[in-house]
Design an enzyme around this catalytic site. Structure first.
Site, PDB file in Angstrom:
ATOM      1  N   HIS A   1      29.946  31.473  41.708  1.00 44.08           N
ATOM      2  CA  HIS A   1      28.778  31.368  40.807  1.00 44.08           C
ATOM      3  C   HIS A   1      27.987  30.073  41.014  1.00 44.08           C
ATOM      4  O   HIS A   1      26.855  29.964  40.544  1.00 44.08           O
ATOM      5  CB  HIS A   1      29.210  31.434  39.338  1.00 44.08           C
ATOM      6  CG  HIS A   1      29.790  32.757  38.939  1.00 44.08           C
ATOM      7  ND1 HIS A   1      29.152  33.952  39.153  1.00 44.08           N
ATOM      8  CD2 HIS A   1      30.976  33.074  38.345  1.00 44.08           C
ATOM      9  CE1 HIS A   1      29.898  34.953  38.713  1.00 44.08           C
ATOM     10  NE2 HIS A   1      31.021  34.445  38.212  1.00 44.08           N
TER      11      HIS A   1
ATOM     12  N   ASP B   1      39.658  40.144  39.107  1.00 46.77           N
ATOM     13  CA  ASP B   1      39.329  40.452  37.711  1.00 46.77           C
ATOM     14  C   ASP B   1      38.774  41.865  37.537  1.00 46.77           C
ATOM     15  O   ASP B   1      38.420  42.251  36.425  1.00 46.77           O
ATOM     16  CB  ASP B   1      38.383  39.400  37.108  1.00 46.77           C
ATOM     17  CG  ASP B   1      37.348  38.890  38.086  1.00 46.77           C
ATOM     18  OD1 ASP B   1      37.206  39.473  39.191  1.00 46.77           O
ATOM     19  OD2 ASP B   1      36.676  37.895  37.754  1.00 46.77           O
TER      20      ASP B   1
ATOM     21  N   ASP C   1      35.074  40.229  43.764  1.00 45.12           N
ATOM     22  CA  ASP C   1      35.263  39.779  42.380  1.00 45.12           C
ATOM     23  C   ASP C   1      34.469  40.709  41.458  1.00 45.12           C
ATOM     24  O   ASP C   1      33.426  41.240  41.850  1.00 45.12           O
ATOM     25  CB  ASP C   1      34.750  38.334  42.253  1.00 45.12           C
ATOM     26  CG  ASP C   1      35.083  37.703  40.914  1.00 45.12           C
ATOM     27  OD1 ASP C   1      36.033  36.911  40.863  1.00 45.12           O
ATOM     28  OD2 ASP C   1      34.377  37.994  39.919  1.00 45.12           O
TER      29      ASP C   1
ATOM     30  N   HIS D   1      32.701  40.012  39.030  1.00 46.37           N
ATOM     31  CA  HIS D   1      31.392  39.427  38.714  1.00 46.37           C
ATOM     32  C   HIS D   1      30.578  39.266  39.998  1.00 46.37           C
ATOM     33  O   HIS D   1      31.141  39.002  41.059  1.00 46.37           O
ATOM     34  CB  HIS D   1      31.567  38.048  38.052  1.00 46.37           C
ATOM     35  CG  HIS D   1      32.396  38.081  36.809  1.00 46.37           C
ATOM     36  ND1 HIS D   1      33.765  37.846  36.825  1.00 46.37           N
ATOM     37  CD2 HIS D   1      32.059  38.334  35.527  1.00 46.37           C
ATOM     38  CE1 HIS D   1      34.225  37.957  35.581  1.00 46.37           C
ATOM     39  NE2 HIS D   1      33.226  38.250  34.782  1.00 46.37           N
TER      40      HIS D   1
HETATM   41 ZN   LIG Z   1      34.981  37.035  38.314  1.00 49.54          ZN
END
Ligand SMILES: [Zn+2]
Length: 305
Positions: free
Chosen positions: A121, A241, A158, A160
């Site tokens: 991120h 995740d 991931d 996200h």
């Molecule tokens: Zn994540």
């Protein structure tokens, strides 16, 4: 096959109740030591300022390295800087660079970096979403600038979207960024129409998507694009995740899905990249899922291409 880590990564202290906690990395390290007792482990060096500055601004380096907090400070509601965070962030990014060097110049073709804080991120100038420095971006830029590679693929599974990695490379044709992720979910990027200069491909998946939808996104869309790119190196943002046990998302994946995708990535790397794959731990917030998925992922990485 090599594994890279550093004890400083356990000392990045996000505080009570934070999902991105040191126990995550302990769980991964313990599970890998038990499952692969003969694994070669390496202590990560620090990333250098020159390596970091390939993708990050001096301002972000100043924030992470020069703040020198005496107690925890919040860079944003999710992202914490503790007294030992700078060292952890330097070692986490340094691990991915060192692992990349190891697969480019020998003696190994595959490497896994068991580190935290995560990185995908973090943008050029902003630490966010638990991430301080974007280790996989630092390594991709290193492989291009220092290693002379012309085609580096970054695979991000991931749950996200790796907004930071995408933003850093969306106008750099040397890097292909491919991501599957849950949508809607933090950070609300990774829509299908985000294509960069044609070197970005996103496959958003709805909550509850499950194994079949995840595998078909990779099989039908993302893996063909990876194969067509003919990467000279495959880098992997390995967040676990998406597992059904994870408390932060609802993608409903199984450990076997990560093993399946990892085998497919190793196969592509075998065709185009001399088998070279470097993977780095990103997210994953259930300790049992982290144990099971990291072992499944590393086992698949070890299989000969
Ligand atoms: Zn994540």
């Amino acid at each position: 096959m090599q594994c890279w880590t550093h004890p400083a990564c356990l000392r990045h202290d996000t505080g009570p109740g934070h999902a991105e906690r040191p126990e995550r990395l302990s769980a991964v390290l313990d599970a890998l030591h038990v499952a692969f007792p003969a694994m070669g482990w390496h202590e990560a060096p620090r990333a250098t300022r020159g390596q970091l500055l390939r993708v990050h601004t001096q301002g972000l380096l100043d924030t992470v390295l020069e703040t020198m907090p005496t107690q925890r400070v919040q860079l944003d509601p999710d992202t914490i800087l503790s007294p030992d965070s700078a060292e952890a962030a330097l070692r986490a990014a340094g691990a991915v660079v060192a692992a990349t060097e190891a697969v480019l110049h020998g003696p190994t073709r595959r490497a896994f970096c068991a580190v935290r804080p995560p990185g995908h991120h973090a943008t050029a100038d902003t630490a966010m979403g638990f991430c301080l420095f974007n280790g996989i971006a630092v390594a991709a830029a290193h492989a291009c600038d220092e290693g002379g590679l012309e085609r580096v693929a970054v695979i991000d599974f991931d749950v996200h979207h790796g907004n930071g990695t995408q933003a850093i490379f969306e106008h750099d044709p040397r890097v292909l960024y491919l991501s599957s992720h849950q949508m809607p979910l933090y950070p609300d990027t990774g829509y299908r129409d985000e294509r960069g200069d044609g070197n970005v491909l996103n496959a958003p998946l709805p909550p509850g998507a499950g194994s079949a939808a995840f595998r078909s996104a990779w099989e039908d869309v993302l893996l063909p694009a990876l194969d067509a790119f003919k990467p000279q190196l495959v880098l992997v943002s390995a967040g676990f995740d998406g597992h059904w046990r994870d408390p932060l998302a609802q993608l409903q994946l199984q450990a076997g899905d990560y093993a399946w995708l990892t085998r497919a990535l190793v196969a592509v790397a075998g065709r185009h990249a001399r088998g070279r794959v470097v993977s780095v731990l990103e997210g994953g917030y259930d300790l049992d899922a982290l144990r099971e998925c990291s072992v499944a992922h590393v086992a698949a990485l070890q299989d000969a291409a």
